[in-house]
Design a protein around this motif. Structure first.
Motif, PDB file in Angstrom:
ATOM      1  N   PHE A 137       7.409  10.177   3.095  1.00  0.00           N
ATOM      2  CA  PHE A 137       7.317  10.781   2.215  1.00  0.00           C
ATOM      3  C   PHE A 137       5.510  11.052   2.543  1.00  0.00           C
ATOM      4  N   GLU A 138       5.372  12.445   2.203  1.00  0.00           N
ATOM      5  CA  GLU A 138       3.997  13.129   1.975  1.00  0.00           C
ATOM      6  C   GLU A 138       3.383  12.881   1.013  1.00  0.00           C
ATOM      7  N   GLU A 139       1.836  12.526   0.967  1.00  0.00           N
ATOM      8  CA  GLU A 139       0.783  12.740  -0.262  1.00  0.00           C
ATOM      9  C   GLU A 139       0.117  13.411   0.303  1.00  0.00           C
ATOM     10  N   LYS A 140      -0.698  13.572  -0.979  1.00  0.00           N
ATOM     11  CA  LYS A 140      -2.239  14.249  -0.434  1.00  0.00           C
ATOM     12  C   LYS A 140      -2.523  14.375  -2.176  1.00  0.00           C
ATOM     13  N   ALA A 141      -3.513  13.062  -1.956  1.00  0.00           N
ATOM     14  CA  ALA A 141      -4.151  12.475  -3.420  1.00  0.00           C
ATOM     15  C   ALA A 141      -5.419  10.921  -2.861  1.00  0.00           C
ATOM     16  N   SER A 142      -5.650  11.411  -3.202  1.00  0.00           N
ATOM     17  CA  SER A 142      -7.552  10.042  -3.198  1.00  0.00           C
ATOM     18  C   SER A 142      -6.872   8.664  -2.597  1.00  0.00           C
ATOM     19  N   GLY A 143      -6.646   7.440  -1.899  1.00  0.00           N
ATOM     20  CA  GLY A 143      -6.148   6.638  -2.128  1.00  0.00           C
ATOM     21  C   GLY A 143      -6.598   5.695  -3.266  1.00  0.00           C
ATOM     22  N   ARG A 144      -7.465   5.749  -3.738  1.00  0.00           N
ATOM     23  CA  ARG A 144      -8.386   5.448  -5.086  1.00  0.00           C
ATOM     24  C   ARG A 144      -7.336   5.612  -6.104  1.00  0.00           C
ATOM     25  N   ARG A 176      -4.098   4.276   4.669  1.00  0.00           N
ATOM     26  CA  ARG A 176      -3.086   5.263   3.531  1.00  0.00           C
ATOM     27  C   ARG A 176      -2.042   4.596   2.247  1.00  0.00           C
ATOM     28  N   LEU A 177      -2.206   3.391   2.459  1.00  0.00           N
ATOM     29  CA  LEU A 177      -1.889   2.465   1.551  1.00  0.00           C
ATOM     30  C   LEU A 177      -2.033   2.385   0.198  1.00  0.00           C
ATOM     31  N   GLY A 178      -3.465   2.222   0.224  1.00  0.00           N
ATOM     32  CA  GLY A 178      -4.209   2.181  -0.758  1.00  0.00           C
ATOM     33  C   GLY A 178      -6.010   1.697   0.101  1.00  0.00           C
ATOM     34  N   ARG A 179      -7.244   2.287  -1.081  1.00  0.00           N
ATOM     35  CA  ARG A 179      -7.964   1.825  -0.675  1.00  0.00           C
ATOM     36  C   ARG A 179      -8.922   0.720  -1.172  1.00  0.00           C
ATOM     37  N   LYS A 238      -0.984  -5.730  -4.155  1.00  0.00           N
ATOM     38  CA  LYS A 238      -0.257  -5.812  -5.109  1.00  0.00           C
ATOM     39  C   LYS A 238       0.797  -5.021  -4.484  1.00  0.00           C
ATOM     40  N   LEU A 239       1.268  -4.460  -3.896  1.00  0.00           N
ATOM     41  CA  LEU A 239       2.230  -3.408  -3.224  1.00  0.00           C
ATOM     42  C   LEU A 239       2.350  -4.228  -1.983  1.00  0.00           C
ATOM     43  N   LEU A 240       1.662  -5.080  -1.102  1.00  0.00           N
ATOM     44  CA  LEU A 240       2.396  -5.606  -0.344  1.00  0.00           C
ATOM     45  C   LEU A 240       3.371  -7.143  -1.212  1.00  0.00           C
ATOM     46  N   ASP A 241       2.358  -7.869  -2.453  1.00  0.00           N
ATOM     47  CA  ASP A 241       3.249  -8.543  -2.580  1.00  0.00           C
ATOM     48  C   ASP A 241       4.871  -8.284  -3.027  1.00  0.00           C
ATOM     49  N   ASP A 242       4.815  -7.124  -3.602  1.00  0.00           N
ATOM     50  CA  ASP A 242       5.982  -6.591  -4.569  1.00  0.00           C
ATOM     51  C   ASP A 242       6.996  -6.166  -3.328  1.00  0.00           C
ATOM     52  N   PHE A 243       6.485  -6.056  -2.148  1.00  0.00           N
ATOM     53  CA  PHE A 243       7.274  -5.702  -0.600  1.00  0.00           C
ATOM     54  C   PHE A 243       7.852  -6.898  -0.504  1.00  0.00           C
ATOM     55  N   ILE A 275      -7.730  -6.654   6.294  1.00  0.00           N
ATOM     56  CA  ILE A 275      -8.552  -5.410   6.968  1.00  0.00           C
ATOM     57  C   ILE A 275      -8.019  -4.900   5.628  1.00  0.00           C
ATOM     58  N   ALA A 276      -7.700  -4.852   3.910  1.00  0.00           N
ATOM     59  CA  ALA A 276      -7.228  -4.337   3.158  1.00  0.00           C
ATOM     60  C   ALA A 276      -9.309  -4.910   2.475  1.00  0.00           C
TER      61      ALA A 276
END
Length: 186
Positions: A31-38, A65-68, A75-80, A108-109
């Motif tokens: 999946f490719e995206e061009k958008a701000s990580g924020r 790349r997942l978020g800034r 939140k994403l990691l907990d969801d995973f 790292i986040a």
């Protein structure tokens, strides 16, 4: 299934490095995206989150790349974890299926968010210094003639983007001035 996610912030940036790394890791779909990580409203990320299933592994090149922000990433990691989705970040050699990998992902986040916060602070300081030195900030005002041209072209049925392209202004400028809701500043 190994699923890749690539993201860059601007259209001018490219995804080549990320793509090569993900392909060499053996991802089956990217999946490719061009958008701000924020930006939390990233359409491709939302599509990916609907697509990925329990037992799949999400592979990214770099944790940023997942978020800034820490909040987004955690939140994403907990969801995973809740959905039994594996997660691998190649650059940091992270795998959240291990306790150490999960802890390192959080650390790292925090550093990624700190990097963004420091960059924003430097930008604010630079703007304050420029303003204190008499520098005019913001976009140049447009002329009354250009405003009248915007309004005339819009009345003729041109789209906002067509008017913007013709006159060399942004689409937002056209929207602001087309119905006379925004007036020129003297």
């Amino acid at each position: 299934m190994r699923i890749g996610y690539m993201r860059v912030s601007t259209v001018a940036q490219n995804l080549d490095t990320q793509k090569a790394a993900l392909e060499s890791y053996g991802v089956e779909r990217i999946f490719e995206e061009k958008a701000s990580g924020r930006n939390i409203e990233r359409p491709v990320l939302k599509e990916l989150l609907k697509f990925i299933r329990s037992g799949d592994t999400l592979v990214i090149y770099d944790l940023s790349r997942l978020g800034r922000t820490v909040h987004q990433v955690v939140k994403l990691l907990d969801d995973f974890i809740k959905r039994n989705i594996g997660f691998v970040s190649l650059k940091e050699s992270l795998d959240i299926t291990t306790p150490m990998g999960k802890a390192m992902a959080h650390i790292i986040a925090v550093f990624n968010q700190m990097q963004v916060d420091v960059q924003n602070e430097k930008t604010r300081e630079g703007l304050l210094i420029a303003k204190a030195n008499g520098k005019k900030l913001g976009r140049k005002a447009i002329t009354q003639d250009k405003i009248l041209m915007i309004q005339a072209l819009c009345k003729e049925g041109y789209s906002n983007q067509e008017v913007a392209d013709k006159l060399g202004v942004s689409r937002r400028t056209v929207i602001n001035y087309k119905k006379g809701s925004k007036q020129i500043k003297n």
